[in-house]
Design an enzyme around this catalytic site. Structure first.
Site, mmCIF file in Angstrom:
data_model
loop_
_atom_site.group_PDB
_atom_site.id
_atom_site.type_symbol
_atom_site.label_atom_id
_atom_site.label_comp_id
_atom_site.label_asym_id
_atom_site.label_seq_id
_atom_site.Cartn_x
_atom_site.Cartn_y
_atom_site.Cartn_z
ATOM 1 N N TYR A 33 0.824 -1.203 0.000
ATOM 2 C CA TYR A 33 0.000 0.000 0.000
ATOM 3 C C TYR A 33 0.856 1.249 0.000
ATOM 4 O O TYR A 33 2.072 1.190 0.202
ATOM 5 C CB TYR A 33 -0.945 0.008 1.207
ATOM 6 C CG TYR A 33 -0.288 0.340 2.530
ATOM 7 C CD1 TYR A 33 0.543 -0.575 3.178
ATOM 8 C CD2 TYR A 33 -0.485 1.577 3.139
ATOM 9 C CE1 TYR A 33 1.140 -0.261 4.389
ATOM 10 C CE2 TYR A 33 0.113 1.897 4.350
ATOM 11 C CZ TYR A 33 0.924 0.968 4.969
ATOM 12 O OH TYR A 33 1.525 1.279 6.156
ATOM 13 N N LEU A 206 11.019 1.272 7.036
ATOM 14 C CA LEU A 206 10.400 1.746 5.810
ATOM 15 C C LEU A 206 11.083 3.062 5.446
ATOM 16 O O LEU A 206 11.181 3.956 6.284
ATOM 17 C CB LEU A 206 8.903 1.989 6.014
ATOM 18 C CG LEU A 206 8.239 2.425 4.709
ATOM 19 C CD1 LEU A 206 8.013 1.239 3.797
ATOM 20 C CD2 LEU A 206 6.940 3.146 4.966
HETATM 21 N N1 PDD Z 1 2.805 5.173 7.340
HETATM 22 N N2 PDD Z 1 7.427 3.902 8.873
HETATM 23 C C1 PDD Z 1 6.308 3.163 8.812
HETATM 24 C C2 PDD Z 1 6.303 1.814 9.447
HETATM 25 C C3 PDD Z 1 5.177 3.656 8.142
HETATM 26 O O1 PDD Z 1 4.053 2.916 8.060
HETATM 27 C C4 PDD Z 1 5.217 4.955 7.564
HETATM 28 C C5 PDD Z 1 4.033 5.515 6.812
HETATM 29 C C6 PDD Z 1 6.400 5.703 7.677
HETATM 30 C C7 PDD Z 1 6.531 7.073 7.065
HETATM 31 O O2 PDD Z 1 6.571 7.000 5.655
HETATM 32 P P1 PDD Z 1 6.020 8.166 4.732
HETATM 33 O O3 PDD Z 1 6.790 9.389 5.095
HETATM 34 O O4 PDD Z 1 6.317 7.675 3.359
HETATM 35 O O5 PDD Z 1 4.554 8.315 5.030
HETATM 36 C C8 PDD Z 1 7.485 5.138 8.310
HETATM 37 C C9 PDD Z 1 1.605 5.581 6.649
HETATM 38 C C10 PDD Z 1 1.379 7.050 6.696
HETATM 39 C C11 PDD Z 1 0.443 4.765 7.178
HETATM 40 O O6 PDD Z 1 0.635 3.567 7.344
HETATM 41 O O7 PDD Z 1 -0.641 5.315 7.413
#
Ligand code: PDD
Length: 283
Positions: A33, A206
């Site tokens: 996703y 991530l």
């Molecule tokens: N989450 N680490 C994890 C485990 C995450 O699920 C997310 C993002 C991030 C931050 O990544 P980004 O800057 O690309 O949003 C780091 C999203 C927002 C979610 O699961 O809702």
């Protein structure tokens, strides 16, 4: 305006949006996703999110459900149909529907679903002005956290613990006592000398798009940045702590495991970086 979702080629009322019970996403969490922020009609970090989506799909050998350009058009059409100018798109691709059996099915067609929701920048701003609390929890996830898989049970448990303890986020701690990342955010600290520290991209975390975009913005600024793991002890004794994500942007943290960070108010560097990121989103 009623909410509309996108499901495998069709725009449908959100309440009726559904996939089959034998979708492998439902039965095996066999899917990936993305969450993409939209601010004033601009998809923030769009290319980074799509690059990461394709990388996640490749890593799991799931075929892309469509080419990149049409996917970008669908995202825009979904925003248009929902009348959203500032919000979030949730996009999910699974390996598709097939009789339940662990190996990859031969003929499954990947499922693509998307939803969009409105968010309030004012609410995020209020949270940033106050700062948030985080707790630390053991990181009990698998070894491929770089893949944005929908298999999020450890993240869900970590966030639930945070909520139960009145905190906004749970920072996960690896077996060596170093922070990996939040349950849905990346973790940063500011050392007493003003150096910024965040864990380098690897299979351990991530690789956040907000994190990557902020690192890029920092290249033109006068900050020292160290990409390395940091310990719980460094976290507790940091000058400042903040987190980044598509839904939180740059969010100051003012308490860790019940201990105040600095004077318990958002630090000046966190505030400055939040402003830098806001500027980037608005331009
Ligand atoms: N989450 N680490 C994890 C485990 C995450 O699920 C997310 C993002 C991030 C931050 O990544 P980004 O800057 O690309 O949003 C780091 C999203 C927002 C979610 O699961 O809702």
């Amino acid at each position: 305006m009623s909410r509309i979702a996108y499901v495998n080629g069709q725009y449908v009322p959100h309440q009726e949006a559904a996939v089959h019970i034998e979708d492998r996403g439902y039965q095996f969490a066999d899917g990936v996703y993305e969450v993409i922020p939209i601010v004033a009609n601009k998809l923030i970090g769009e290319e980074g999110h799509l690059d990461r989506l394709w990388r996640s799909l490749d890593e799991l050998q799931i075929d892309a459900p469509m080419k990149r350009k049409p996917l970008q058009l669908v995202m825009r059409e979904l925003l248009r149909q929902n009348g959203i100018e500032t919000g979030l798109i949730y996009l999910q691709v699974t390996r598709g529907v097939a009789p339940r059996d662990h190996p990859f099915p031969k003929d499954a067609v990947p499922s693509l679903v998307m939803t969009a929701k409105r968010t309030s920048l004012a609410k995020a701003e209020a949270k940033a002005e106050e700062g948030v609390a985080v707790i630390t929890v053991p990181d009990i996830r698998w070894a491929r956290r770089d893949i944005k898989s929908v298999s999020l049970l450890p993240n869900v448990l970590a966030k639930q613990k945070a909520v139960e303890e009145g905190a906004y986020e749970a920072f996960q701690v690896d077996d060596d006592g170093f922070i990996t990342e939040g349950s849905s955010t990346n973790a940063w600290i500011v050392l007493q000398d003003g150096t910024l520290v965040t864990r380098p991209a690897s299979n351990d975390i991530l690789s956040g798009i907000t994190r990557a975009d902020l690192l890029k913005l920092l290249e033109n600024k006068d900050f020292k940045v160290e990409l390395r793991p940091f310990s719980v002890d460094e976290l507790l004794n940091a000058r400042e702590v903040f987190l980044t994500s598509s839904s939180s942007y740059v969010q100051p943290v003012v308490q860790v495991d019940g201990k105040s960070i600095g004077n318990g108010k958002p630090g000046s560097i966190s505030n400055e970086l939040r402003a830098v990121f806001k500027d980037y989103m608005n331009n």
